[in-house]
Design a protein around this motif. Structure first.
Motif, short mmCIF file in Angstrom:
data_model
loop_
_atom_site.label_atom_id
_atom_site.label_comp_id
_atom_site.label_asym_id
_atom_site.label_seq_id
_atom_site.Cartn_x
_atom_site.Cartn_y
_atom_site.Cartn_z
N MET A 1 24.28 -12.78 -6.59
CA MET A 1 25.54 -12.90 -5.90
C MET A 1 26.51 -13.62 -6.83
N THR A 2 27.70 -13.13 -6.84
CA THR A 2 28.72 -13.75 -7.69
C THR A 2 29.37 -14.92 -6.94
N GLN A 3 30.08 -15.72 -7.68
CA GLN A 3 30.79 -16.84 -7.07
C GLN A 3 31.81 -16.32 -6.07
N LYS A 4 32.49 -15.25 -6.43
CA LYS A 4 33.50 -14.66 -5.55
C LYS A 4 32.87 -14.19 -4.23
N GLU A 5 31.71 -13.53 -4.32
CA GLU A 5 31.03 -13.08 -3.11
C GLU A 5 30.65 -14.25 -2.22
N PHE A 6 30.14 -15.32 -2.85
CA PHE A 6 29.76 -16.51 -2.09
C PHE A 6 30.98 -17.10 -1.39
N GLU A 7 32.07 -17.24 -2.13
CA GLU A 7 33.27 -17.84 -1.56
C GLU A 7 33.85 -16.99 -0.43
N GLU A 8 33.80 -15.67 -0.58
CA GLU A 8 34.29 -14.78 0.49
C GLU A 8 33.44 -14.91 1.75
N ARG A 9 32.14 -15.05 1.58
CA ARG A 9 31.24 -15.14 2.73
C ARG A 9 31.28 -16.50 3.42
N THR A 10 31.56 -17.55 2.67
CA THR A 10 31.51 -18.90 3.24
C THR A 10 32.88 -19.53 3.48
N GLY A 11 33.88 -19.04 2.78
CA GLY A 11 35.20 -19.66 2.88
C GLY A 11 35.33 -20.90 2.02
N LEU A 12 34.29 -21.23 1.26
CA LEU A 12 34.33 -22.39 0.38
C LEU A 12 34.91 -22.01 -0.97
N LYS A 13 35.56 -22.95 -1.60
CA LYS A 13 36.05 -22.76 -2.97
C LYS A 13 35.33 -23.76 -3.86
N LEU A 14 34.62 -23.23 -4.85
CA LEU A 14 33.82 -24.07 -5.73
C LEU A 14 34.27 -23.94 -7.17
N SER A 15 34.05 -25.01 -7.93
CA SER A 15 34.24 -24.92 -9.38
C SER A 15 33.06 -24.14 -9.95
N ALA A 16 33.17 -23.73 -11.18
CA ALA A 16 32.06 -23.02 -11.83
C ALA A 16 30.82 -23.89 -11.84
N ASP A 17 30.99 -25.19 -12.11
CA ASP A 17 29.85 -26.10 -12.10
C ASP A 17 29.26 -26.24 -10.70
N TYR A 19 29.27 -24.01 -8.40
CA TYR A 19 28.58 -22.77 -8.03
C TYR A 19 27.20 -22.66 -8.69
N THR A 20 26.99 -23.38 -9.78
CA THR A 20 25.70 -23.33 -10.47
C THR A 20 24.56 -23.70 -9.53
N GLU A 21 24.76 -24.73 -8.71
CA GLU A 21 23.73 -25.14 -7.74
C GLU A 21 23.47 -24.04 -6.72
N VAL A 22 24.54 -23.41 -6.26
CA VAL A 22 24.41 -22.31 -5.29
C VAL A 22 23.62 -21.17 -5.90
N GLU A 23 23.99 -20.78 -7.11
CA GLU A 23 23.33 -19.66 -7.77
C GLU A 23 21.84 -19.93 -8.00
N GLU A 24 21.51 -21.14 -8.44
CA GLU A 24 20.11 -21.50 -8.67
C GLU A 24 19.32 -21.43 -7.37
#
Length: 121
Positions: A1-17, A19-24
Motif C-alpha cells: 500500500m502506498t502512503q497516498k492509499e493509506f492517507e485516503e483510507r484513513t484521512g491521516l496525513k503523514l510525513s515520509a518518516d 509512514y515508514t512505521e505504517v508500511e512496516e
C-alpha cells in the motif's frame, strides 16, 4: 500500500518518516488494505497483536521448513525410515518427494512406491 492509499483510507496525513512505521506494520500482516486501515484507526492494539502473531507464524513456518530439510538430509545420511516418516508427517508426501528429488537424492523403494501411488491418483 502506498502512503497516498493509506492517507485516503484513513484521512491521516503523514510525513515520509511517519509512514515508514505504517508500511512496516502493513508488510508484517496479511491483512488487505481496507482491513488494515480500519484497524489502524479503530484498534491499534489489536493490529499490533496481529502483526506480532503474523511475524511469529512466518518465523515458525521457516523454522519448520529448515527442520524438515534437516530430517530429510539425516534420513538420507543414516537410511533412517523413522526420520523419513517424520518428515512426511510434517510436510506431506508430495512435498517430501519434491524436496528429496530437488536435493538430488536417490529414491528409496518406499519413496518409489509412494510416488507410484501418487501418480495413480
Amino acid at each position: 500500500m502506498t502512503q497516498k492509499e493509506f492517507e485516503e483510507r484513513t484521512g491521516l496525513k503523514l510525513s515520509a518518516d511517519g509512514y515508514t512505521e505504517v508500511e512496516e506494520c502493513y508488510m508484517n500482516t496479511d491483512l488487505d488494505k481496507d482491513a488494515f486501515c480500519k484497524l489502524w484507526m479503530d484498534n491499534p492494539t489489536a493490529l499490533k497483536e496481529i502483526e506480532r502473531k503474523t511475524v511469529l507464524v512466518r518465523e515458525l513456518y521457516e523454522e519448520r521448513k529448515c527442520l524438515t530439510n534437516l530430517l530429510i538430509d539425516q534420513a538420507e545420511k543414516w537410511s533412517a525410515s523413522d526420520l523419513r516418516e517424520r518428515a512426511i508427517a510434517m510436510i506431506g508426501e508430495k512435498e517430501y518427494l519434491r524436496r528429496k528429488i530437488a536435493k538430488g537424492y536417490n529414491l528409496w523403494d518406499a519413496d518409489k512406491k509412494l510416488l507410484d501411488e501418487i501418480l495413480r491418483k
